[in-house]
Scaffold this motif. Sequence first.
Motif, mmCIF file in Angstrom:
data_model
loop_
_atom_site.group_PDB
_atom_site.id
_atom_site.type_symbol
_atom_site.label_atom_id
_atom_site.label_comp_id
_atom_site.label_asym_id
_atom_site.label_seq_id
_atom_site.Cartn_x
_atom_site.Cartn_y
_atom_site.Cartn_z
ATOM 1 N N VAL A 92 -22.360 46.004 44.814
ATOM 2 C CA VAL A 92 -23.012 45.170 43.801
ATOM 3 C C VAL A 92 -23.600 46.047 42.703
ATOM 4 O O VAL A 92 -23.509 45.723 41.510
ATOM 5 C CB VAL A 92 -24.086 44.273 44.447
ATOM 6 C CG1 VAL A 92 -24.862 43.509 43.394
ATOM 7 C CG2 VAL A 92 -23.438 43.300 45.428
ATOM 8 N N ASN A 95 -20.890 46.986 40.412
ATOM 9 C CA ASN A 95 -20.577 45.869 39.507
ATOM 10 C C ASN A 95 -21.585 45.778 38.371
ATOM 11 O O ASN A 95 -21.229 45.490 37.228
ATOM 12 C CB ASN A 95 -20.534 44.556 40.277
ATOM 13 C CG ASN A 95 -19.349 44.459 41.206
ATOM 14 O OD1 ASN A 95 -18.408 45.250 41.131
ATOM 15 N ND2 ASN A 95 -19.386 43.498 42.106
ATOM 16 N N GLU A 128 -18.278 40.143 45.085
ATOM 17 C CA GLU A 128 -19.663 39.720 45.277
ATOM 18 C C GLU A 128 -19.669 38.395 46.013
ATOM 19 O O GLU A 128 -18.888 37.507 45.700
ATOM 20 C CB GLU A 128 -20.386 39.580 43.934
ATOM 21 C CG GLU A 128 -20.666 40.910 43.298
ATOM 22 C CD GLU A 128 -21.685 40.819 42.190
ATOM 23 O OE1 GLU A 128 -22.618 39.996 42.282
ATOM 24 O OE2 GLU A 128 -21.535 41.579 41.226
#
Length: 157
Positions: A92, A95, A128
Motif C-alpha cells: 500500500v 501504491n 489494495e
Amino acid sequence: MAVDATQHGRDPCAEKREARAEAAERADRDLFDTLLSDFKRRHVAKLKSARTVSRELDRFALKAWHGRNIHAITRRDVVDLLDEIAESGRGVTANRIRQYLARFFSWLLEREVIASSTMTGVRPPAPEVSRDRVLTDEEIRWLWRACEEVAHPWGHP
C-alpha cells in the motif's frame, strides 16, 4: 579568440567564469532534490496530508534519487523503487508513493521541466483490499465504558 575579446574590452576569463556559474546554476535547477523541494513548497504544503506526503517522498524517493538530474530518472528507476518497497511487505505504501510521484512528474510536465512524464504506464505495484472491519459487541462495550469515563463531548456533560 582571446585577442578579439580583449580588443573589444571584454575579459575572456571572467566570461568563462560566468558561463561556468550559469551552467552550474542550470544543473542545480534540474536536480531531483531542488525540484522536489519546490514541489513540496508550492503544491504539497497546501494539502491536508502535507506532512505525510512530504515524509514519504523524502523517505523513499529522495533517499533513492538524491543528487540526480531529473532527466536521468527513468521509468525503470521508478518501477525498481516501487518494486523494492512492495517486496519489503509495504504494498500500500508503494501504491501511495506511486500516486505522489505521478503528481510530482505531472507538476514537472506542467512547468515544462520535462517533456514527458516518467510515470506514464507505471501501474500500482500491489493490489489494495478495502478493509471490512466491524467492531465486535465486546469492543462496543469497551468504547461505551471509555466514553462514560471521559468528559463532554463523548461522555456525560
